[in-house]
Design an enzyme around this catalytic site. Structure first.
Site, PDB file in Angstrom:
ATOM      1  N   THR A 146     -39.633  26.364  -8.828  1.00 37.08           N
ATOM      2  CA  THR A 146     -39.884  24.797  -8.441  1.00 37.08           C
ATOM      3  C   THR A 146     -39.974  24.038  -9.609  1.00 37.08           C
ATOM      4  O   THR A 146     -40.690  24.540 -10.628  1.00 37.08           O
ATOM      5  CB  THR A 146     -41.121  24.561  -7.445  1.00 37.08           C
ATOM      6  OG1 THR A 146     -42.064  25.205  -8.132  1.00 37.08           O
ATOM      7  CG2 THR A 146     -40.700  25.752  -6.116  1.00 37.08           C
ATOM      8  N   HIS A 147     -39.762  22.764  -9.530  1.00 39.95           N
ATOM      9  CA  HIS A 147     -40.055  22.060 -10.704  1.00 39.95           C
ATOM     10  C   HIS A 147     -39.226  22.433 -12.182  1.00 39.95           C
ATOM     11  O   HIS A 147     -39.780  22.383 -13.337  1.00 39.95           O
ATOM     12  CB  HIS A 147     -41.326  21.646 -11.157  1.00 39.95           C
ATOM     13  CG  HIS A 147     -42.363  21.366  -9.845  1.00 39.95           C
ATOM     14  ND1 HIS A 147     -42.335  19.934  -9.455  1.00 39.95           N
ATOM     15  CD2 HIS A 147     -42.761  21.992  -8.824  1.00 39.95           C
ATOM     16  CE1 HIS A 147     -43.091  19.883  -8.304  1.00 39.95           C
ATOM     17  NE2 HIS A 147     -43.206  21.309  -8.026  1.00 39.95           N
ATOM     18  N   LYS A 172     -17.426  29.272 -28.722  1.00 45.89           N
ATOM     19  CA  LYS A 172     -17.648  28.626 -27.526  1.00 45.89           C
ATOM     20  C   LYS A 172     -17.095  29.080 -26.205  1.00 45.89           C
ATOM     21  O   LYS A 172     -15.781  29.327 -26.385  1.00 45.89           O
ATOM     22  CB  LYS A 172     -17.752  27.174 -27.598  1.00 45.89           C
ATOM     23  CG  LYS A 172     -18.537  26.268 -28.489  1.00 45.89           C
ATOM     24  CD  LYS A 172     -20.037  26.464 -28.082  1.00 45.89           C
ATOM     25  CE  LYS A 172     -20.467  25.749 -26.864  1.00 45.89           C
ATOM     26  NZ  LYS A 172     -20.299  23.932 -27.090  1.00 45.89           N
ATOM     27  N   LYS A 215      -8.098   4.004   2.374  1.00 44.48           N
ATOM     28  CA  LYS A 215      -7.306   4.826   2.268  1.00 44.48           C
ATOM     29  C   LYS A 215      -7.514   5.575   0.776  1.00 44.48           C
ATOM     30  O   LYS A 215      -7.596   6.802   0.641  1.00 44.48           O
ATOM     31  CB  LYS A 215      -5.646   4.535   2.597  1.00 44.48           C
ATOM     32  CG  LYS A 215      -5.405   4.686   3.945  1.00 44.48           C
ATOM     33  CD  LYS A 215      -4.290   4.015   4.362  1.00 44.48           C
ATOM     34  CE  LYS A 215      -4.332   3.226   5.474  1.00 44.48           C
ATOM     35  NZ  LYS A 215      -5.052   2.171   5.192  1.00 44.48           N
ATOM     36  N   GLN A 235      -7.551  -1.788   4.510  1.00 37.60           N
ATOM     37  CA  GLN A 235      -6.481  -0.955   3.907  1.00 37.60           C
ATOM     38  C   GLN A 235      -7.107  -0.284   2.634  1.00 37.60           C
ATOM     39  O   GLN A 235      -6.709   0.613   2.201  1.00 37.60           O
ATOM     40  CB  GLN A 235      -5.370  -1.988   3.433  1.00 37.60           C
ATOM     41  CG  GLN A 235      -4.377  -1.211   2.883  1.00 37.60           C
ATOM     42  CD  GLN A 235      -3.226  -2.203   2.556  1.00 37.60           C
ATOM     43  OE1 GLN A 235      -2.501  -2.615   3.438  1.00 37.60           O
ATOM     44  NE2 GLN A 235      -2.953  -2.632   1.194  1.00 37.60           N
ATOM     45  N   SER A 294       0.818  -1.097   0.116  1.00 38.81           N
ATOM     46  CA  SER A 294       0.105   0.036   0.160  1.00 38.81           C
ATOM     47  C   SER A 294       0.931   1.322  -0.083  1.00 38.81           C
ATOM     48  O   SER A 294       0.284   2.409  -0.050  1.00 38.81           O
ATOM     49  CB  SER A 294      -0.990   0.037   1.314  1.00 38.81           C
ATOM     50  OG  SER A 294      -0.100  -0.157   2.452  1.00 38.81           O
ATOM     51  N   ASN A 316     -17.267  27.583 -22.766  1.00 38.21           N
ATOM     52  CA  ASN A 316     -17.803  26.439 -21.901  1.00 38.21           C
ATOM     53  C   ASN A 316     -17.541  26.622 -20.374  1.00 38.21           C
ATOM     54  O   ASN A 316     -16.374  26.941 -20.286  1.00 38.21           O
ATOM     55  CB  ASN A 316     -17.280  25.198 -22.531  1.00 38.21           C
ATOM     56  CG  ASN A 316     -17.750  24.860 -23.871  1.00 38.21           C
ATOM     57  OD1 ASN A 316     -18.712  25.478 -24.476  1.00 38.21           O
ATOM     58  ND2 ASN A 316     -16.934  24.292 -24.733  1.00 38.21           N
ATOM     59  N   TYR A 326      -9.862  -5.999  13.153  1.00 38.05           N
ATOM     60  CA  TYR A 326      -9.249  -5.528  11.931  1.00 38.05           C
ATOM     61  C   TYR A 326      -8.968  -6.609  10.942  1.00 38.05           C
ATOM     62  O   TYR A 326      -8.942  -7.912  11.016  1.00 38.05           O
ATOM     63  CB  TYR A 326      -7.676  -5.140  12.157  1.00 38.05           C
ATOM     64  CG  TYR A 326      -6.854  -4.707  11.077  1.00 38.05           C
ATOM     65  CD1 TYR A 326      -7.159  -3.453  10.574  1.00 38.05           C
ATOM     66  CD2 TYR A 326      -6.106  -5.692  10.222  1.00 38.05           C
ATOM     67  CE1 TYR A 326      -6.333  -3.219   9.192  1.00 38.05           C
ATOM     68  CE2 TYR A 326      -5.750  -5.357   9.050  1.00 38.05           C
ATOM     69  CZ  TYR A 326      -5.530  -4.017   8.571  1.00 38.05           C
ATOM     70  OH  TYR A 326      -4.792  -3.737   7.520  1.00 38.05           O
ATOM     71  N   ASN A 349      -2.206  -2.066  13.496  1.00 36.78           N
ATOM     72  CA  ASN A 349      -3.647  -1.797  13.403  1.00 36.78           C
ATOM     73  C   ASN A 349      -4.214  -0.628  14.043  1.00 36.78           C
ATOM     74  O   ASN A 349      -4.964   0.171  13.450  1.00 36.78           O
ATOM     75  CB  ASN A 349      -4.455  -2.916  13.913  1.00 36.78           C
ATOM     76  CG  ASN A 349      -4.215  -4.463  13.417  1.00 36.78           C
ATOM     77  OD1 ASN A 349      -3.789  -4.575  12.264  1.00 36.78           O
ATOM     78  ND2 ASN A 349      -4.622  -5.453  13.812  1.00 36.78           N
ATOM     79  N   GLU A 357     -18.632  21.961 -14.735  1.00 32.14           N
ATOM     80  CA  GLU A 357     -19.039  20.618 -15.049  1.00 32.14           C
ATOM     81  C   GLU A 357     -18.187  19.757 -14.549  1.00 32.14           C
ATOM     82  O   GLU A 357     -18.660  18.514 -14.029  1.00 32.14           O
ATOM     83  CB  GLU A 357     -18.928  20.573 -16.577  1.00 32.14           C
ATOM     84  CG  GLU A 357     -19.921  21.536 -17.430  1.00 32.14           C
ATOM     85  CD  GLU A 357     -19.740  21.484 -18.671  1.00 32.14           C
ATOM     86  OE1 GLU A 357     -20.570  21.300 -19.434  1.00 32.14           O
ATOM     87  OE2 GLU A 357     -18.515  21.586 -19.192  1.00 32.14           O
ATOM     88  N   SER A 409     -13.536  25.720 -27.389  1.00 30.21           N
ATOM     89  CA  SER A 409     -13.644  24.686 -28.118  1.00 30.21           C
ATOM     90  C   SER A 409     -12.802  24.523 -29.187  1.00 30.21           C
ATOM     91  O   SER A 409     -12.337  25.557 -29.851  1.00 30.21           O
ATOM     92  CB  SER A 409     -15.369  24.471 -28.886  1.00 30.21           C
ATOM     93  OG  SER A 409     -15.194  23.903 -29.861  1.00 30.21           O
TER      94      SER A 409
END
Ligand code: ARG
Length: 470
Positions: A164-165, A292, A334, A331, A22, A294, A326, A119, A299, A286
């Site tokens: 709303t909606h 463009k 992480k 492990q 690890s 963007n 444990y 541990n 996003e 773009s």
């Protein structure tokens, strides 16, 4: 190096070393591991395992290792990763740190792991690391809240249609809308405070699962490492990852909030809305379409929110079937934890820059409000205040809207006289409410969008932000 081996006749296979190592990710715990091990050396002195000189030599060697690592950068780990061909492979960060200690401090390093298990060590390191992350995230949340308040203050009277909606619902002040996100981030700030408190409990002394065989003063270790409390049960300490889940949950909710803000502003800054302009510095062009601009920054925030929720889900599913205590499965905590921390801090930094760069074009949302029937509720409520039962008022205004839709009229096309002709319940003063800016004046309720309520909420938000220190 291995921290075990006596019981084995043969060495580990390459494939197992590669699979189980690890170090390539838990290297992020280096500082925490050194700090925790220095405190543990002091604890070993207090129980008579180390002399004062040995403890001093070990603490000094750890300081040097920290300096060496800072100077070397990623090269510090070269050749140490599990499966490395030169035979120096270290299973994890704890093993690496002890090997480095031995290289510097010699034989006395063999005593550092007395009465300690990895541990509890990995739990300690993760908690130390998480405390720092919680602090960083909370600072960034405060920066985001501050940026929201600045943006609100730039357009104190700007009116937008609230939705709303995804349908125009009622007019609200732009600062009122921004304060909604302020509240979400304020709760996120609290949640990361909770995550901090959960992480801020000291596990050393738990041993592998049964409690250490050495009489450590656990409270003294906790004080040394500035923990508020110690864990109360060694088996729980060995098998618990709730504190990591708490952080991941806080991160996921914060990312949901960021994602919703991103979604709003992707829409609001597009041609169809045209309310906002995002800074050049946080948008991209773009490769094909020259016109463009963007909103990639937003996003990506929206996209990364899914990833962070994936991290929470990954660890929950990892933990749910584990027998006490444990298991090596743990492990796997992480990478999601590290990734979520990276993504949430990165997203908050990005969001701050976007908020700071944003400009509102108040005429557009105001026109959107005026050219709709967001005032319908204001009219119905005015009728109710004047004595018409609300259900009838609702019906009446509904008919007014229907008539307007049929004849292609907007609120501003109606005069007071025409309204009264439509229904005698409409008094001349109610015609004022045909302007979307008027209705909100009746919403001077705590938490509402009345101009005075919002001005006060803004002031209070500033004061609350100044109080968000610990
Ligand atoms: N690298 C391990 C982890 O992250 C450290 C604990 C290893 N303990 C053990 N008994 N194998 O969980």
């Amino acid at each position: 190096m291995k921290l075990w081996g006596g019981r084995f006749a043969d060495g580990a296979s390459d494939v197992f070393e590669r699979f189980s190592g690890s170090l390539h990710f838990d290297r992020r715990l280096l500082d925490a591991d050194i700090r925790g091990s220095q405190a543990f050396a002091r604890a070993l002195e207090r129980v008579g395992i180390l002399t004062a000189e040995e403890r001093a030599a070990i603490v000094k060697a750890f300081d040097e290792i920290r300096t060496e690592a800072a100077a070397a950068g990623p090269a510090f780990f070269d050749g140490a990763s599990a499966g490395a061909s030169d035979g120096t492979s270290d299973e994890d960060i704890h093993t690496l740190v002890i090997r480095k200690l031995k290289e510097r401090a010699g034989a006395v390093a063999d005593k550092i792991h007395t009465g300690r298990s990895r541990n509890e060590q990995v739990s300690l390191d993760t908690r130390l690391w998480l405390r720092e992350e919680c602090r960083r995230v909370r600072d960034l949340l405060r920066a985001a809240m501050s940026a929201l308040l600045d943006l609100a203050a730039k357009y104190p009277g700007a009116v937008i249609p609230g939705y709303t909606h995804t349908r125009r619902a009622q007019a609200v002040l732009w600062p009122h809308y921004l304060l909604a996100y302020f509240e979400m981030f304020a709760r996120d700030w609290e949640r990361f405070g909770d995550a901090y408190r959960r992480a801020n409990v000291m596990p050393l002394g738990s041993g592998a699962l049964a409690g250490s065989g050495f009489p450590f003063d656990r409270d003294a270790i906790a004080r040394d490492l500035e923990f508020d409390a110690i864990t109360r049960n060694s088996m729980d300490a060995s098998g618990d990852r709730d504190f990591a889940l708490d952080f991941l949950y806080a991160a996921s909710v914060a990312m949901i909030h960021l994602s919703r803000l991103a979604e709003d502003w992707i829409l609001y800054s597009g041609e169809e809305f045209g309310w906002m302009e995002l800074g050049d510095g946080v948008t991209s062009g773009s490769s094909l379409m020259p016109q463009k601009k963007n909103p990639d920054s937003l996003e990506l925030i929206r996209g990364k929110s899914g990833r962070v929720m994936g991290c929470l889900t990954a660890l929950m599913v990892t933990m749910k079937g584990l027998p006490m205590t444990y298991n090596r499965d743990m492990q796997e905590d992480k990478e999601p934890l590290f990734d979520a921390a990276t993504q949430v801090t990165g997203s908050l930094e990005m969001a701050c820059a976007v908020i700071q760069s944003a400009r509102l074009n108040p005429a557009r949302p105001l026109a959107a409000a005026q050219q709709s029937w967001v005032i319908a509720t204001d009219l119905a409520e005015a009728l109710a205040r004047a004595g018409t039962p609300f259900h009838q008022a609702h019906q009446l205004v509904g008919r007014l809207v229907l008539e307007s839709v049929r004849t292609g009229r907007q609120p501003s096309d109606w005069t007071a006289a025409q309204l009264q002709q439509f229904a005698p319940e409409f008094t001349p003063d109610m015609a004022l409410l045909l302007d979307a800016r008027q209705g909100m004046r009746s919403r001077e309720i705590l938490g509402g969008t009345g101009p005075q309520a919002v001005a006060q909420a803004l002031q209070q938000a500033r004061a609350r932000l100044a109080q968000m220190t610990l």
